[in-house]
Design a protein around this motif. Sequence first.
Motif, PDB file in Angstrom:
ATOM      1  N   PRO A 269      37.966  28.355  31.412  1.00  0.00           N
ATOM      2  CA  PRO A 269      38.578  29.287  32.363  1.00  0.00           C
ATOM      3  C   PRO A 269      37.730  29.568  33.602  1.00  0.00           C
ATOM      4  CG  PRO A 269      38.886  30.063  30.127  1.00  0.00           C
ATOM      5  CD  PRO A 269      37.954  28.899  30.039  1.00  0.00           C
ATOM      6  N   PHE A 270      38.423  29.762  34.711  1.00  0.00           N
ATOM      7  CA  PHE A 270      37.822  30.151  35.995  1.00  0.00           C
ATOM      8  C   PHE A 270      38.358  31.539  36.330  1.00  0.00           C
ATOM      9  CE2 PHE A 270      37.788  30.610  40.572  1.00  0.00           C
ATOM     10  CZ  PHE A 270      36.579  30.046  40.971  1.00  0.00           C
ATOM     11  N   VAL A 271      37.466  32.495  36.500  1.00  0.00           N
ATOM     12  CA  VAL A 271      37.837  33.895  36.713  1.00  0.00           C
ATOM     13  C   VAL A 271      37.336  34.338  38.086  1.00  0.00           C
ATOM     14  CG1 VAL A 271      37.607  36.255  35.840  1.00  0.00           C
ATOM     15  CG2 VAL A 271      37.655  34.318  34.238  1.00  0.00           C
ATOM     16  N   LEU A 272      38.175  35.063  38.820  1.00  0.00           N
ATOM     17  CA  LEU A 272      37.783  35.601  40.122  1.00  0.00           C
ATOM     18  C   LEU A 272      37.522  37.095  39.975  1.00  0.00           C
ATOM     19  CD1 LEU A 272      37.363  35.106  43.151  1.00  0.00           C
ATOM     20  CD2 LEU A 272      39.786  35.644  43.485  1.00  0.00           C
ATOM     21  N   LYS A 273      36.311  37.520  40.320  1.00  0.00           N
ATOM     22  CA  LYS A 273      35.900  38.918  40.158  1.00  0.00           C
ATOM     23  C   LYS A 273      35.838  39.615  41.515  1.00  0.00           C
ATOM     24  CE  LYS A 273      32.288  41.641  37.820  1.00  0.00           C
ATOM     25  NZ  LYS A 273      31.848  42.503  38.931  1.00  0.00           N
ATOM     26  N   GLY A 274      36.283  40.870  41.536  1.00  0.00           N
ATOM     27  CA  GLY A 274      36.198  41.665  42.755  1.00  0.00           C
ATOM     28  C   GLY A 274      37.519  41.879  43.451  1.00  0.00           C
ATOM     29  N   ASP A 280      45.665  39.746  47.476  1.00  0.00           N
ATOM     30  CA  ASP A 280      44.571  38.885  47.028  1.00  0.00           C
ATOM     31  C   ASP A 280      44.815  38.385  45.607  1.00  0.00           C
ATOM     32  OD1 ASP A 280      43.204  39.017  49.394  1.00  0.00           O
ATOM     33  OD2 ASP A 280      41.696  40.459  48.713  1.00  0.00           O
ATOM     34  N   ALA A 281      45.354  39.248  44.749  1.00  0.00           N
ATOM     35  CA  ALA A 281      45.658  38.834  43.383  1.00  0.00           C
ATOM     36  C   ALA A 281      46.685  37.710  43.379  1.00  0.00           C
ATOM     37  CB  ALA A 281      46.152  40.023  42.565  1.00  0.00           C
ATOM     38  N   LEU A 282      47.701  37.824  44.225  1.00  0.00           N
ATOM     39  CA  LEU A 282      48.723  36.781  44.307  1.00  0.00           C
ATOM     40  C   LEU A 282      48.121  35.480  44.839  1.00  0.00           C
ATOM     41  CD1 LEU A 282      51.611  38.970  45.760  1.00  0.00           C
ATOM     42  CD2 LEU A 282      51.509  37.996  43.454  1.00  0.00           C
ATOM     43  N   ARG A 283      47.221  35.563  45.809  1.00  0.00           N
ATOM     44  CA  ARG A 283      46.562  34.362  46.329  1.00  0.00           C
ATOM     45  C   ARG A 283      45.675  33.741  45.256  1.00  0.00           C
ATOM     46  NH1 ARG A 283      46.270  33.665  51.957  1.00  0.00           N
ATOM     47  NH2 ARG A 283      45.341  31.648  51.398  1.00  0.00           N
ATOM     48  N   ALA A 284      45.040  34.576  44.440  1.00  0.00           N
ATOM     49  CA  ALA A 284      44.201  34.064  43.360  1.00  0.00           C
ATOM     50  C   ALA A 284      45.028  33.278  42.350  1.00  0.00           C
ATOM     51  CB  ALA A 284      43.472  35.218  42.673  1.00  0.00           C
ATOM     52  N   VAL A 285      46.218  33.794  42.034  1.00  0.00           N
ATOM     53  CA  VAL A 285      47.117  33.073  41.132  1.00  0.00           C
ATOM     54  C   VAL A 285      47.497  31.731  41.739  1.00  0.00           C
ATOM     55  CG1 VAL A 285      49.390  33.079  40.058  1.00  0.00           C
ATOM     56  CG2 VAL A 285      47.995  35.158  40.029  1.00  0.00           C
ATOM     57  N   ASP A 286      47.806  31.718  43.027  1.00  0.00           N
ATOM     58  CA  ASP A 286      48.143  30.465  43.707  1.00  0.00           C
ATOM     59  C   ASP A 286      46.975  29.479  43.680  1.00  0.00           C
ATOM     60  OD1 ASP A 286      50.649  31.434  44.299  1.00  0.00           O
ATOM     61  OD2 ASP A 286      50.131  32.066  46.343  1.00  0.00           O
ATOM     62  N   ALA A 287      45.736  30.000  43.678  1.00  0.00           N
ATOM     63  CA  ALA A 287      44.551  29.139  43.651  1.00  0.00           C
ATOM     64  C   ALA A 287      44.279  28.575  42.258  1.00  0.00           C
ATOM     65  CB  ALA A 287      43.328  29.907  44.148  1.00  0.00           C
ATOM     66  N   GLY A 288      45.029  29.047  41.256  1.00  0.00           N
ATOM     67  CA  GLY A 288      44.912  28.485  39.921  1.00  0.00           C
ATOM     68  C   GLY A 288      43.937  29.157  38.995  1.00  0.00           C
ATOM     69  N   VAL A 289      43.543  30.413  39.285  1.00  0.00           N
ATOM     70  CA  VAL A 289      42.580  31.084  38.416  1.00  0.00           C
ATOM     71  C   VAL A 289      43.224  31.413  37.071  1.00  0.00           C
ATOM     72  CG1 VAL A 289      41.464  32.080  40.451  1.00  0.00           C
ATOM     73  CG2 VAL A 289      43.106  33.456  39.142  1.00  0.00           C
ATOM     74  N   ALA A 290      42.369  31.537  36.046  1.00  0.00           N
ATOM     75  CA  ALA A 290      42.853  31.920  34.717  1.00  0.00           C
ATOM     76  C   ALA A 290      42.840  33.424  34.529  1.00  0.00           C
ATOM     77  CB  ALA A 290      41.985  31.263  33.637  1.00  0.00           C
ATOM     78  N   GLY A 291      42.082  34.110  35.365  1.00  0.00           N
ATOM     79  CA  GLY A 291      41.993  35.555  35.237  1.00  0.00           C
ATOM     80  C   GLY A 291      41.361  36.164  36.462  1.00  0.00           C
ATOM     81  N   ILE A 292      41.551  37.483  36.604  1.00  0.00           N
ATOM     82  CA  ILE A 292      40.920  38.219  37.691  1.00  0.00           C
ATOM     83  C   ILE A 292      40.326  39.501  37.136  1.00  0.00           C
ATOM     84  CG2 ILE A 292      42.419  37.297  39.495  1.00  0.00           C
ATOM     85  CD1 ILE A 292      44.007  39.869  39.406  1.00  0.00           C
ATOM     86  N   SER A 293      39.276  39.958  37.783  1.00  0.00           N
ATOM     87  CA  SER A 293      38.690  41.252  37.447  1.00  0.00           C
ATOM     88  C   SER A 293      38.935  42.200  38.607  1.00  0.00           C
ATOM     89  CB  SER A 293      37.190  41.128  37.189  1.00  0.00           C
ATOM     90  OG  SER A 293      36.614  42.409  36.973  1.00  0.00           O
ATOM     91  N   VAL A 294      39.631  43.288  38.323  1.00  0.00           N
ATOM     92  CA  VAL A 294      39.862  44.329  39.318  1.00  0.00           C
ATOM     93  C   VAL A 294      38.575  45.142  39.421  1.00  0.00           C
ATOM     94  CG1 VAL A 294      41.243  46.341  39.942  1.00  0.00           C
ATOM     95  CG2 VAL A 294      42.308  44.400  38.754  1.00  0.00           C
ATOM     96  N   SER A 295      37.976  45.146  40.604  1.00  0.00           N
ATOM     97  CA  SER A 295      36.624  45.691  40.710  1.00  0.00           C
ATOM     98  C   SER A 295      36.293  46.024  42.151  1.00  0.00           C
ATOM     99  CB  SER A 295      35.616  44.661  40.176  1.00  0.00           C
ATOM    100  OG  SER A 295      34.292  45.014  40.495  1.00  0.00           O
ATOM    101  N   ASN A 296      35.429  47.030  42.332  1.00  0.00           N
ATOM    102  CA  ASN A 296      34.846  47.298  43.648  1.00  0.00           C
ATOM    103  C   ASN A 296      33.330  47.117  43.601  1.00  0.00           C
ATOM    104  OD1 ASN A 296      33.872  49.627  42.403  1.00  0.00           O
ATOM    105  ND2 ASN A 296      35.298  51.009  43.425  1.00  0.00           N
TER     106      ASN A 296
END
Length: 417
Positions: A269-274, A280-296
């Motif tokens: 898995p490739f996860v995008l944090k931040g 941005d979440a929708l763009r991350a899905v389009d980029a093919g990520v397996a997960g995202i971390s909602v974070s500041n």
Amino acid sequence: MKTPEWLENPWRQNPWFESVAVAQERARKRLPAPVYSALLAGSERGQSRDDNQSAFAELGLAPHVVGQQPERDQVTTVFGQQVSSPVLVSPTGVQAVHPDGEVAVARAAAARGTIMGLSNFASKAVEEVCETGATTFFQMYWTGDRDTMIQRMQRAHDAGVQGLIATLDWSFSIGRDWGSPEIPEKVDLKTMIRMAPDVVTRPRWLADFARQYRDTGRLPDLTAPNLAPPGGEAPTFFGAYYEWMTTPPPSWEDVSWMREQWAQISGTPFVLKGVSRVDDALRAVDAGVAGISVSNHGGNNLDGTPAAIRMVHPISSHVGHQVDVVMDGGIRRGSDVIKALALGAKAVLIGRAYLWGLAANGQQGVENVLDLLTGGVDSALRGLALSSVAELGPEHLLIPGDFHRELGVPVASTATH
């Protein structure tokens, strides 16, 4: 049963602590002032850091008086990994609060059956951490040229990591209204003399590192071994920061490239944090990520961003059916975990909480923190009359009408949500 050592010697402090707040206080008393200040972090006025915690207090729970379940299950699957609880270890750099650093944290994560996040700014090499047997996700910033990044990804894969976390939200906002701690570039005699007044007042912390020197003949290196070139020396942390500062920021095309490279190297898995915005979440899905971390970034980035927990539901309601959504920022107790899961997170990442445990009592301190959080999750599930974390939803919370912060919602998406 063997009598605990601290009971045999009642003058010695009980190494177990009953809350994350107590762990923090013990860390404060044990660590030199500059080291402890570095853990507090928070940029500028600390608004985002403080909101990360205080926002949880605005959410209430809706318990049942009868119907509590005799057995409660915390096992879940996140980023393709089954974990014993929805509490994961977030990657953090410069873990010089204890001589064992990330190795002690990884051992604790392995003992408690959860995921270990390892920063590429860590003080321990990825190979050493993976040898602990922990399920390790390697975290990378966008630093260096593409060939260098590929080399680092390949090294992490060869070491045995089981996922990659890309952290791209960092702006390195170091200005703090209360002052920034001093972090030396290297530990040498001159540095030791200059910092002696802070260090000698913390004899137990000093003794831990003295034992390391006795056993290895080396003082702790303030370097980033995971950024070392093949056959070369690891840069200092200031050298690592310089590399990041001189690397052009990534585009969404770069994110897709990074994800594609990791897929070719590892396939894990490739996860995008931040992530803090819906677009941005929708763009991350389009980029093919397996997960995202909602974070500041724990409030240690752009001050004035909303608390992470305020952004979980808006983001998870848009993309949670496509990718795993987790959150990090402000988790201090099991009820905080429950609230994040009820708003749509699959799991939470903890940072400062386990670092305080590490400072207070090494590996056992980290295990203590994980146990406190999972124990709190169990108590909350019991009060809510639930048998599993999978049953949690917004209906189990009391949510103020102005609680959520829905940022960057596309116009077309607004009509359907």
